[in-house]
Design a protein around this motif. Structure first.
Motif, PDB file in Angstrom:
ATOM      1  N   GLU A 261      54.689  51.834  46.725  1.00  0.00           N
ATOM      2  CA  GLU A 261      54.849  52.991  47.594  1.00  0.00           C
ATOM      3  C   GLU A 261      53.499  53.444  48.147  1.00  0.00           C
ATOM      4  O   GLU A 261      53.442  54.211  49.095  1.00  0.00           O
ATOM      5  CB  GLU A 261      55.507  54.147  46.842  1.00  0.00           C
ATOM      6  N   TYR A 262      52.430  52.980  47.522  1.00  0.00           N
ATOM      7  CA  TYR A 262      51.072  53.299  47.942  1.00  0.00           C
ATOM      8  C   TYR A 262      50.245  52.016  47.953  1.00  0.00           C
ATOM      9  O   TYR A 262      50.623  51.014  47.349  1.00  0.00           O
ATOM     10  CB  TYR A 262      50.417  54.308  46.986  1.00  0.00           C
ATOM     11  N   VAL A 263      49.114  52.072  48.619  1.00  0.00           N
ATOM     12  CA  VAL A 263      48.149  50.973  48.583  1.00  0.00           C
ATOM     13  C   VAL A 263      46.780  51.596  48.376  1.00  0.00           C
ATOM     14  O   VAL A 263      46.353  52.471  49.148  1.00  0.00           O
ATOM     15  CB  VAL A 263      48.212  50.113  49.862  1.00  0.00           C
ATOM     16  N   VAL A 264      46.094  51.204  47.296  1.00  0.00           N
ATOM     17  CA  VAL A 264      44.776  51.759  46.973  1.00  0.00           C
ATOM     18  C   VAL A 264      43.703  50.961  47.701  1.00  0.00           C
ATOM     19  O   VAL A 264      43.991  49.994  48.414  1.00  0.00           O
ATOM     20  CB  VAL A 264      44.542  51.765  45.449  1.00  0.00           C
ATOM     21  N   MET A 265      42.454  51.363  47.512  1.00  0.00           N
ATOM     22  CA  MET A 265      41.343  50.752  48.243  1.00  0.00           C
ATOM     23  C   MET A 265      41.214  49.265  47.924  1.00  0.00           C
ATOM     24  O   MET A 265      41.438  48.840  46.794  1.00  0.00           O
ATOM     25  CB  MET A 265      40.044  51.464  47.884  1.00  0.00           C
ATOM     26  N   PHE A 266      40.868  48.486  48.942  1.00  0.00           N
ATOM     27  CA  PHE A 266      40.616  47.055  48.782  1.00  0.00           C
ATOM     28  C   PHE A 266      39.166  46.835  48.355  1.00  0.00           C
ATOM     29  O   PHE A 266      38.249  47.458  48.894  1.00  0.00           O
ATOM     30  CB  PHE A 266      40.869  46.309  50.088  1.00  0.00           C
ATOM     31  N   LYS A 267      38.976  45.938  47.397  1.00  0.00           N
ATOM     32  CA  LYS A 267      37.619  45.506  47.065  1.00  0.00           C
ATOM     33  C   LYS A 267      37.084  44.664  48.223  1.00  0.00           C
ATOM     34  O   LYS A 267      37.822  43.911  48.863  1.00  0.00           O
ATOM     35  CB  LYS A 267      37.617  44.691  45.771  1.00  0.00           C
ATOM     36  N   LYS A 268      35.797  44.770  48.469  1.00  0.00           N
ATOM     37  CA  LYS A 268      35.234  44.142  49.666  1.00  0.00           C
ATOM     38  C   LYS A 268      34.848  42.682  49.471  1.00  0.00           C
ATOM     39  O   LYS A 268      34.447  42.029  50.435  1.00  0.00           O
ATOM     40  CB  LYS A 268      34.007  44.920  50.129  1.00  0.00           C
ATOM     41  N   GLY A 269      35.000  42.137  48.243  1.00  0.00           N
ATOM     42  CA  GLY A 269      34.557  40.774  47.980  1.00  0.00           C
ATOM     43  C   GLY A 269      35.204  39.740  48.883  1.00  0.00           C
ATOM     44  O   GLY A 269      34.546  38.818  49.373  1.00  0.00           O
ATOM     45  N   ALA A 270      36.505  39.871  49.122  1.00  0.00           N
ATOM     46  CA  ALA A 270      37.205  38.905  49.964  1.00  0.00           C
ATOM     47  C   ALA A 270      36.792  39.005  51.424  1.00  0.00           C
ATOM     48  O   ALA A 270      37.038  38.070  52.210  1.00  0.00           O
ATOM     49  CB  ALA A 270      38.714  39.118  49.842  1.00  0.00           C
ATOM     50  N   PHE A 271      36.172  40.112  51.800  1.00  0.00           N
ATOM     51  CA  PHE A 271      35.826  40.350  53.194  1.00  0.00           C
ATOM     52  C   PHE A 271      34.345  40.102  53.468  1.00  0.00           C
ATOM     53  O   PHE A 271      33.870  40.356  54.566  1.00  0.00           O
ATOM     54  CB  PHE A 271      36.205  41.784  53.565  1.00  0.00           C
ATOM     55  N   GLU A 272      33.624  39.623  52.457  1.00  0.00           N
ATOM     56  CA  GLU A 272      32.204  39.307  52.610  1.00  0.00           C
ATOM     57  C   GLU A 272      31.949  37.810  52.629  1.00  0.00           C
ATOM     58  O   GLU A 272      30.799  37.387  52.606  1.00  0.00           O
ATOM     59  CB  GLU A 272      31.405  39.932  51.451  1.00  0.00           C
ATOM     60  N   LEU A 273      33.012  37.004  52.663  1.00  0.00           N
ATOM     61  CA  LEU A 273      32.854  35.554  52.585  1.00  0.00           C
ATOM     62  C   LEU A 273      32.545  34.927  53.937  1.00  0.00           C
ATOM     63  O   LEU A 273      32.259  33.734  54.017  1.00  0.00           O
ATOM     64  CB  LEU A 273      34.124  34.926  52.009  1.00  0.00           C
ATOM     65  N   GLY A 274      32.628  35.718  55.009  1.00  0.00           N
ATOM     66  CA  GLY A 274      32.358  35.187  56.336  1.00  0.00           C
ATOM     67  C   GLY A 274      33.425  34.240  56.836  1.00  0.00           C
ATOM     68  O   GLY A 274      33.129  33.333  57.621  1.00  0.00           O
TER      69      GLY A 274
END
Length: 386
Positions: A261-274
């Motif tokens: 019912e909610y979505v908490v903050m995403f960790k940024k590791g997956a978004f730093e892989l370029g």
């Protein structure tokens, strides 16, 4: 006495008036201010009293804010039981019949089905893993056997899953991210596509799978409390996305199970892989069972048994359009943009909380005690004012 020395009444009045006028005009205004003190000391005294009361109640206000934040955070990790429908003599017999069918017929059949799947998997996997010399063929067979095993799990829940969008295919420099409700998220996605997943280490039979079977498809297990594990995982992630022959990489960036019912903050590791990020949105229908796994109250075995004793697990999975980081966009902003896409797709709320706080929060008993102390403090303060 001379006549001139006697003043008439009119003369006295005139002289008195003249004297008074001169006196009023010539008086120092500060004398009036001294005669009538200003209201500033009174206002200052009231301000001091108000400040004193505010400081006196500030710990209570702090507790109020803490309780509000705590309630907002814990809502993300609470199971919401369905409304009771077997409340009268007409519906109760039907509910009893359903219990007999689910526990007496469906559950044994599903246990046999899952057992058969395990037997087939174990019978074939180890000979393939340890005896086959052809690397490519061995890798393909291991992948197919892992998909078969998780397909057996999904069949044991009589799961009804609708997949929307094109299925993932192995490509270099791409990673898939999904919202996370339960460990069965991985089962549902794995039985369709052999993903290499980043996952927390678990004990028991799940740990056995993580140690012996899942590494064959590239899954990486780690302990979130170990710093060396986190560095190892970061290194493996970069190696995996650079390998064109590796299976698609799946990450649950929330880092914990949330109640869908909610979505908490995403960790940024997956978004730093370029690399390209492919969002996956998962939404469960609670018509038959709530698929949320509360790991503090249930083991994974208990959770799976609850699913196997329900009528069915109903779920929709959307493979969404791949996303790339925009010029000037930070990894955190990129993660938030992808999170919003997933939340909008499945109709769940975004909250500004870090999911790892779930493992650092105080126990429910302690929170209830603090909330009771807060209520008593507010009540006593109001009672004293009245």
């Amino acid at each position: 006495m001379s006549v001139s020395s006697i003043s008439s009444p009119e003369k006295e009045v005139q002289d008195y008036g003249h004297t008074c006028s001169e006196t009023i005009l010539c008086r120092d205004p500060l004398e009036d201010l001294e005669a009538y003190p200003p209201a500033e000391p009174i206002i200052a005294e009231e301000t001091k009293l108000l400040l004193s009361n505010l400081l006196d109640i500030s710990p209570v206000l702090t507790e109020v804010a803490s309780a509000i934040i705590d309630d907002s955070f814990t809502r993300c990790f609470k199971s919401n039981p369905p409304e009771r429908w077997n409340w009268n003599l007409y519906l109760f017999p039907l509910w009893c019949l359903g219990v007999v069918v689910r526990y007496g017929i469906l559950f044994p059949v599903r246990v046999l089905l899952l057992t058969a799947g395990w037997v087939v998997f174990l019978t074939c996997f180890f000979p393939v893993h340890y005896c086959m010399q052809d690397h490519k063929l061995r890798r393909k067979l291991e992948r197919d056997l892992v998909v078969f095993l998780f397909g057996s799990f999904v069949a044991s829940w009589t799961a009804v899953i609708k997949y929307h969008g094109p299925r993932p295919s192995p490509r270099q420099k791409q990673v898939f991210v999904a919202n996370h409700t339960s460990m069965i998220d991985f089962y549902i996605l794995e039985q369709s596509t052999a993903f290499a997943c980043i996952m927390q280490k678990y004990p028991g039979w799940v740990g056995w799978l993580q140690t012996y079977a899942l590494p064959s498809v590239g899954c990486i297990s780690f302990n979130r409390t170990e710093a060396k594990d986190r560095h190892y995982v970061a290194k493996r992630l970069r190696e995996h996305v650079e390998d064109p022959e590796s299976n698609p990489l799946l990450i649950f960036p929330e880092g914990t199970c949330v109640n869908n019912e909610y979505v908490v903050m995403f960790k940024k590791g997956a978004f730093e892989l370029g690399c390209t990020v492919c969002p996956i949105a998962i939404k469960y229908n609670k018509i038959f069972v709530d698929a949320f796994w509360n790991s503090r109250k249930q083991s994974i075995t208990q959770h799976l048994i609850r699913l196997m004793t329900s009528w069915a697990v109903v779920c929709d999975v959307w493979y969404m359009e791949p996303q790339n980081i925009l010029p000037g966009e930070t990894s955190i902003e990129f993660a938030e943009r992808v999170r919003k896409l997933i939340a909008d797709r499945v109709g769940i709320k975004m909250v500004p909380w870090d999911g790892y706080l779930k493992y650092q929060r105080p126990s429910p008993k302690l929170k209830e005690k603090k909330q009771q102390e807060l209520a008593n403090a507010v009540f006593n303060k109001l009672e004293g004012k009245l």
